[in-house]
Design a protein around this motif. Sequence first.
Motif, PDB file in Angstrom:
ATOM      1  N   GLU A 103       0.858  -1.189   0.000  1.00 58.42           N
ATOM      2  CA  GLU A 103       0.000   0.000   0.000  1.00 58.42           C
ATOM      3  C   GLU A 103       0.891   1.234   0.000  1.00 58.42           C
ATOM      4  O   GLU A 103       1.932   1.245   0.668  1.00 58.42           O
ATOM      5  N   PRO A 104       0.507   2.266  -0.741  1.00 60.02           N
ATOM      6  CA  PRO A 104       1.358   3.466  -0.805  1.00 60.02           C
ATOM      7  C   PRO A 104       1.636   4.077   0.565  1.00 60.02           C
ATOM      8  O   PRO A 104       2.643   4.742   0.755  1.00 60.02           O
ATOM      9  N   ARG A 105       0.765   3.829   1.554  1.00 61.15           N
ATOM     10  CA  ARG A 105       0.957   4.455   2.869  1.00 61.15           C
ATOM     11  C   ARG A 105       1.870   3.633   3.797  1.00 61.15           C
ATOM     12  O   ARG A 105       2.172   4.067   4.901  1.00 61.15           O
ATOM     13  N   THR A 106       2.307   2.459   3.342  1.00 62.97           N
ATOM     14  CA  THR A 106       3.101   1.589   4.218  1.00 62.97           C
ATOM     15  C   THR A 106       4.484   2.184   4.466  1.00 62.97           C
ATOM     16  O   THR A 106       5.225   2.493   3.527  1.00 62.97           O
ATOM     17  N   LEU A 107       4.818   2.322   5.752  1.00 58.41           N
ATOM     18  CA  LEU A 107       6.152   2.817   6.093  1.00 58.41           C
ATOM     19  C   LEU A 107       7.179   1.701   5.878  1.00 58.41           C
ATOM     20  O   LEU A 107       6.882   0.512   6.062  1.00 58.41           O
ATOM     21  N   LEU A 108       8.399   2.130   5.526  1.00 58.79           N
ATOM     22  CA  LEU A 108       9.454   1.143   5.266  1.00 58.79           C
ATOM     23  C   LEU A 108       9.658   0.225   6.467  1.00 58.79           C
ATOM     24  O   LEU A 108       9.853  -0.981   6.302  1.00 58.79           O
ATOM     25  N   VAL A 109       9.600   0.770   7.680  1.00 57.21           N
ATOM     26  CA  VAL A 109       9.843  -0.074   8.853  1.00 57.21           C
ATOM     27  C   VAL A 109       8.814  -1.196   8.954  1.00 57.21           C
ATOM     28  O   VAL A 109       9.158  -2.334   9.304  1.00 57.21           O
ATOM     29  N   TYR A 110       7.569  -0.913   8.620  1.00 56.51           N
ATOM     30  CA  TYR A 110       6.561  -1.978   8.696  1.00 56.51           C
ATOM     31  C   TYR A 110       6.692  -2.953   7.534  1.00 56.51           C
ATOM     32  O   TYR A 110       6.393  -4.151   7.680  1.00 56.51           O
TER      33      TYR A 110
END
Length: 160
Positions: A18-25
């Motif tokens: 998903e475009p909103r996914t942070l790299l850490v997650y």
Amino acid sequence: MRHIAVTVNGTRHEADVEPRTLLVYFLRETLGLTGTNVGCDTSTCGACTVLVGGQSVKSCTMLAVQADGEEITTIEGMAQGGELHPLQKAFHEHHGLQCGYCTPGMIMASDSLIREADGPLTESDVRLGLEGNLCRCTGYHNIVQAVLAASQEMRAGSSA
Ligand code: FES
Ligand code: FES
């Protein structure tokens, strides 16, 4: 969803994110690399620090889609051939951790700090360079000693 391809610790991964996914997650939940920690989610603590293209980045400040095409290194990629990285050894030998929660981020930020330095690091270089990485256990003294020791070993190794 967006399709991305990243190389993490030398292994290529492709995924729809998903475009909103942070790299850490993405690292923790999609790839299962849980050595990278989340301490705040507000770019304050540095527990999520990884290397992107060799430079330290707080992976809660970057979207996974922004890492498309990048080479990423996490704490899981630091030991090589069963040998701890000099920073991992130095943190162990100098008691640079207590609970260990901040340690992966400290090590990744320190690696970048040492490699990007023009010369040997001083204590104030280390304190300034790691000011974006917080530790609530150690009081920092042993962390600084560990980074200075690793810095000497890494510089000696790179000039050998
Ligand atoms: S979780 Fe990224 S800076 Fe704290
Ligand atoms: S060792 Fe516990 S937060 Fe640093």
